[in-house]
Design a protein around this motif. Structure first.
Motif, PDB file in Angstrom:
ATOM      1  N   LYS A  95       1.410   5.133   0.863  1.00  0.00           N
ATOM      2  CA  LYS A  95       1.012   4.692   2.258  1.00  0.00           C
ATOM      3  C   LYS A  95       1.776   4.908   2.868  1.00  0.00           C
ATOM      4  O   LYS A  95       2.765   5.408   2.919  1.00  0.00           O
ATOM      5  CB  LYS A  95       0.131   3.565   1.787  1.00  0.00           C
ATOM      6  CG  LYS A  95      -0.454   2.761   1.402  1.00  0.00           C
ATOM      7  CD  LYS A  95      -2.339   3.015   1.344  1.00  0.00           C
ATOM      8  CE  LYS A  95      -2.722   2.559   0.777  1.00  0.00           C
ATOM      9  NZ  LYS A  95      -4.274   2.682   0.800  1.00  0.00           N
ATOM     10  N   ASP A 106     -13.700  -1.578  -3.395  1.00  0.00           N
ATOM     11  CA  ASP A 106     -12.563  -1.238  -2.563  1.00  0.00           C
ATOM     12  C   ASP A 106     -13.239  -1.046  -1.403  1.00  0.00           C
ATOM     13  O   ASP A 106     -14.285   0.681  -1.361  1.00  0.00           O
ATOM     14  CB  ASP A 106     -11.089  -0.713  -2.348  1.00  0.00           C
ATOM     15  CG  ASP A 106     -10.136  -0.115  -1.176  1.00  0.00           C
ATOM     16  OD1 ASP A 106     -10.426  -0.593  -0.478  1.00  0.00           O
ATOM     17  OD2 ASP A 106      -8.959   0.473  -0.939  1.00  0.00           O
ATOM     18  N   ASP A 144      -8.146   2.968  -4.410  1.00  0.00           N
ATOM     19  CA  ASP A 144      -7.545   4.675  -4.852  1.00  0.00           C
ATOM     20  C   ASP A 144      -6.347   4.197  -4.524  1.00  0.00           C
ATOM     21  O   ASP A 144      -5.518   5.115  -4.611  1.00  0.00           O
ATOM     22  CB  ASP A 144      -7.932   5.362  -3.090  1.00  0.00           C
ATOM     23  CG  ASP A 144      -7.281   4.585  -1.943  1.00  0.00           C
ATOM     24  OD1 ASP A 144      -7.977   3.710  -2.160  1.00  0.00           O
ATOM     25  OD2 ASP A 144      -6.841   4.984  -1.142  1.00  0.00           O
ATOM     26  N   SER A 145      -5.929   2.983  -4.716  1.00  0.00           N
ATOM     27  CA  SER A 145      -4.881   2.858  -5.516  1.00  0.00           C
ATOM     28  C   SER A 145      -3.993   2.152  -6.662  1.00  0.00           C
ATOM     29  O   SER A 145      -4.722   1.382  -6.887  1.00  0.00           O
ATOM     30  CB  SER A 145      -3.954   1.690  -4.174  1.00  0.00           C
ATOM     31  OG  SER A 145      -3.268   0.140  -4.839  1.00  0.00           O
ATOM     32  N   SER A 146      -3.387   3.425  -6.620  1.00  0.00           N
ATOM     33  CA  SER A 146      -2.846   3.277  -8.163  1.00  0.00           C
ATOM     34  C   SER A 146      -2.385   1.730  -8.718  1.00  0.00           C
ATOM     35  O   SER A 146      -2.441   0.847  -9.960  1.00  0.00           O
ATOM     36  CB  SER A 146      -2.263   4.193  -9.206  1.00  0.00           C
ATOM     37  OG  SER A 146      -0.849   4.115  -8.822  1.00  0.00           O
ATOM     38  N   ASN A 159      -2.350  -4.035   1.918  1.00  0.00           N
ATOM     39  CA  ASN A 159      -2.381  -3.422   0.183  1.00  0.00           C
ATOM     40  C   ASN A 159      -0.783  -3.831  -0.473  1.00  0.00           C
ATOM     41  O   ASN A 159      -1.013  -4.198  -1.479  1.00  0.00           O
ATOM     42  CB  ASN A 159      -2.612  -2.218   0.480  1.00  0.00           C
ATOM     43  CG  ASN A 159      -4.054  -2.182   0.129  1.00  0.00           C
ATOM     44  OD1 ASN A 159      -4.222  -2.368  -0.686  1.00  0.00           O
ATOM     45  ND2 ASN A 159      -4.481  -0.770   0.304  1.00  0.00           N
ATOM     46  N   ASN A 190      -2.933  -1.245  -7.275  1.00  0.00           N
ATOM     47  CA  ASN A 190      -3.668  -2.685  -6.903  1.00  0.00           C
ATOM     48  C   ASN A 190      -4.473  -2.331  -8.434  1.00  0.00           C
ATOM     49  O   ASN A 190      -5.189  -3.342  -8.931  1.00  0.00           O
ATOM     50  CB  ASN A 190      -5.010  -1.589  -6.412  1.00  0.00           C
ATOM     51  CG  ASN A 190      -4.155  -2.242  -4.648  1.00  0.00           C
ATOM     52  OD1 ASN A 190      -3.327  -2.789  -4.678  1.00  0.00           O
ATOM     53  ND2 ASN A 190      -4.430  -2.173  -3.507  1.00  0.00           N
ATOM     54  N   HIS A 208      -0.669  -6.965  -0.979  1.00  0.00           N
ATOM     55  CA  HIS A 208      -0.902  -7.396  -2.767  1.00  0.00           C
ATOM     56  C   HIS A 208      -0.648  -7.238  -3.344  1.00  0.00           C
ATOM     57  O   HIS A 208      -0.813  -7.859  -4.446  1.00  0.00           O
ATOM     58  CB  HIS A 208      -2.674  -6.913  -2.079  1.00  0.00           C
ATOM     59  CG  HIS A 208      -4.038  -7.607  -2.775  1.00  0.00           C
ATOM     60  ND1 HIS A 208      -4.539  -8.572  -3.615  1.00  0.00           N
ATOM     61  CD2 HIS A 208      -4.086  -6.670  -4.155  1.00  0.00           C
ATOM     62  CE1 HIS A 208      -5.342  -8.575  -4.280  1.00  0.00           C
ATOM     63  NE2 HIS A 208      -5.584  -7.108  -4.353  1.00  0.00           N
ATOM     64  N   SER A 209      -0.483  -6.202  -3.897  1.00  0.00           N
ATOM     65  CA  SER A 209      -0.167  -5.482  -4.792  1.00  0.00           C
ATOM     66  C   SER A 209       1.827  -6.168  -4.636  1.00  0.00           C
ATOM     67  O   SER A 209       1.755  -7.180  -6.302  1.00  0.00           O
ATOM     68  CB  SER A 209       0.748  -4.494  -4.238  1.00  0.00           C
ATOM     69  OG  SER A 209      -0.829  -3.153  -4.469  1.00  0.00           O
ATOM     70  N   LYS A 223      -1.578  10.316   1.332  1.00  0.00           N
ATOM     71  CA  LYS A 223      -1.467   9.374   0.612  1.00  0.00           C
ATOM     72  C   LYS A 223      -0.439  10.649   0.035  1.00  0.00           C
ATOM     73  O   LYS A 223      -0.193  11.851  -0.260  1.00  0.00           O
ATOM     74  CB  LYS A 223      -2.133   9.092  -0.624  1.00  0.00           C
ATOM     75  CG  LYS A 223      -2.895   8.356   0.082  1.00  0.00           C
ATOM     76  CD  LYS A 223      -4.066   6.837  -1.947  1.00  0.00           C
ATOM     77  CE  LYS A 223      -3.717   6.338  -1.600  1.00  0.00           C
ATOM     78  NZ  LYS A 223      -4.267   5.375  -2.369  1.00  0.00           N
ATOM     79  N   ASP A 247       0.372   7.930  -4.840  1.00  0.00           N
ATOM     80  CA  ASP A 247       0.144   7.214  -4.451  1.00  0.00           C
ATOM     81  C   ASP A 247       0.598   5.702  -2.924  1.00  0.00           C
ATOM     82  O   ASP A 247       0.180   5.198  -2.566  1.00  0.00           O
ATOM     83  CB  ASP A 247      -0.181   6.077  -4.940  1.00  0.00           C
ATOM     84  CG  ASP A 247      -1.510   5.163  -5.251  1.00  0.00           C
ATOM     85  OD1 ASP A 247      -2.347   5.462  -4.307  1.00  0.00           O
ATOM     86  OD2 ASP A 247      -1.585   4.110  -5.057  1.00  0.00           O
TER      87      ASP A 247
END
Lengths: 389, 132
Positions: free
Chosen positions: A348, B57, B14-16, A178, B18, A181-182, A342, A346
């Motif tokens: 992780k 997602d 759920d990821s802001s 995740n 993303n 990816h960002s 979380k 946000d």
């Protein structure tokens, strides 16, 4: 006359021979009976649960070890009576294996839980074999069973740990993909549009790239520490040092994250010399403060203090963040239960950090505990031995 | 692109971060974007709103992506909306299950910007061809 005399001598001789033979047979009969009793006694006293079934699959013998184990009589166990004490969840596979093997005259071994006289189910490994009489005719089955509960419990625990590890790796894989990816997406976007984006938009993207990178780095760092712990490959070098300095060094590391959420980080520790592994203590402090930042909303406050009691120091990291329910709190240090949540922005996490902290504190002869209230905040405490003298 | 003819894409993640990234990419490409952080609120919206494509997602708290797909199938208005999965869940069982539930594509994070845009366009073209 002489003939008669000779005949009577011969008869007497024959009677004598017969009497000898009779005595011999009687003596051997006793021996045979004694031998039979001896073998039966060996079966009875054998340190395994032994059973026998006739050609119709009905059990017709259980040794004393079996009967003492179940606390039942031979009559209660006869036929299929023994099945009454097999665990209900294991009964069908157990009976199916028994019948299928029996029909094919094949040996079997199977595991099931059998209730003992105390009412406790014990894991039994049962080895059944067809047996044949002296004429080589099929005479039924004979079986011996062993209580292997201790090794079964270890096996189940091992499986549970292995499942937990696999779940953890899946979560870590997910949690690493995740942020990357960002990072990749945002940096590509910035690269493609660097000339057209406003200063404000470029700054915003850079901040997001930074936060995602930091999140991935923290996760990776914890993962490496955890891997070292698992392989007992972690250096432990306790020495005397000022725990206040460690906290101030950590502040440098976490300050940028705190600033992005506008969180005030107050550190109030005077010189306190502890005897511990400095790298481990740094990891503990970094994880606890990072967690506090993660679960504290923008504009919140975090206080780090330390108090000495007798020959220990207790460090407290307190936040006024989201706090935890008792349910989450009870699962906090258990990898299998994996309660990671979380953060308020946000962020992780895998829940790995606290498990590492707990292990590190333990290795340094200290303890780690938590007080928390939902929507009010959390207080994490850990103790370390003071570096006296 | 004229705003009247712009296609609308619903993002559910759920990821802001993303969501910010995907929105930035798609807005650059001229799409309308609507964001949801969980399956349940997105599903509620689908009762009275039909986007052209959903980017979903899988691992989300509460209602996860699979549950969302099952529930969406029961909505008369929404059942035809194509769904593209964008997830960090990298295993063939999940992909198979998602495809059984009717998704048009399954992308595993990380994906590049251009690849993502191409896949969005492919998914929209596929669904247009099916519905034509």
């Amino acid at each position: 006359m002489e003939v008669l005399q000779n005949q009577s001598i011969s008869l007497l001789d024959q009677i004598a021979v017969l009497e000898k033979e009779n005595a011999f047979l009687k003596a051997h009969q006793v021996d045979i009976i004694r031998a039979k009793e001896l073998y039966l006694k060996i079966f009875e006293d054998f340190p395994a649960l032994i059973w026998r079934a006739n050609t119709e699959k009905a059990c017709d013998y259980f040794n004393r070890t079996w009967l003492e184990f179940t606390g039942r009589t031979m009559e209660q166990e006869y036929g299929y009576g023994w099945a009454e004490y097999v665990h209900p969840d294991d009964l069908k596979p157990c009976v199916d294996t028994y019948i299928a093997s029996f029909d094919k005259r094949e040996p079997f071994d199977m595991e099931y839980r059998l209730k003992n006289k105390e009412g406790e189910y014990r894991w039994i490994r049962d080895y059944g074999r067809p047996f044949y009489d002296l004429d080589n005719s099929f005479a039924g089955y004979i079986g011996s069973c062993y209580d292997f509960t201790d090794s079964k419990i270890n096996e189940l625990k091992l499986k549970e740990l292995n499942d937990a590890k696999n779940r953890l790796f899946e979560t870590i894989g997910h949690d690493l993909h995740n942020p990357f990816h960002s990072i990749l997406g945002l940096s590509e976007l910035l690269m493609l549009n660097i000339n057209s984006y406003s200063q404000e938009k470029s700054t915003d993207l850079s901040k997001k790239i930074f936060n995602s990178t930091l999140s991935a780095y923290k996760l990776l760092e914890n993962l490496l520490e955890w891997a070292k712990l698992q392989s007992n490959n972690i250096a432990f070098s306790p020495k005397k040092f000022d725990v206040g300095n460690s906290i101030l060094e950590t502040k440098e590391f976490v300050n940028i994250t705190a600033a992005t959420k506008n969180i005030r980080l107050n550190i109030n520790i005077s010189n306190i010399i502890v005897f511990a592994d400095q790298n481990m203590v740094n990891t503990i402090i970094r994880n606890l403060i990072s967690n506090a930042i993660k679960y504290t909303p923008c504009g919140g406050e975090i206080n780090v203090t330390a108090n000495t009691i007798d020959d220990i120091v207790i460090v407290m990291v307190q936040d006024n963040g989201v706090g935890m329910s008792d349910e989450i709190k009870n699962k906090l240090f258990n990898l299998q239960l994996h309660p990671s949540a979380k953060g308020t922005n946000d962020e992780k996490g895998t829940g790995l950090g606290l498990i590492i902290c707990k292990e590190f504190v333990k290795m340094n002869k200290g303890d780690l505990w938590v007080k928390s209230e939902l929507n009010k905040g959390s207080q994490f405490f850990f103790s370390l031995p003071l570096g006296q003298g | 692109m004229n705003s009247i003819h712009r296609k609308t894409i619903m993002l559910i993640d759920d990821s802001s971060t993303n969501n910010f990234l995907h929105k930035s990419i798609l807005v650059e490409e001229g799409f309308n974007v609507i964001i949801f952080y969980d399956g349940a609120s997105a599903l509620a919206k689908l009762n009275h709103f039909i986007p052209d494509l959903i980017v979903l997602d899988l691992l989300m708290p509460g209602m996860d992506g699979f549950k969302f797909l099952e529930k969406k199938k029961q909505l008369k208005l929404a059942m035809q909306i194509p769904v593209l999965i964008l997830t960090a869940k990298h295993n063939s069982e999940s992909e198979l299950l998602a495809k059984k539930l009717g998704v048009v594509d399954y992308l595993i994070k990380p994906v590049g910007v251009k690849y993502f845009v191409n896949k969005i366009q492919d998914a929209l073209e596929k669904s247009t061809a099916i519905n034509a």
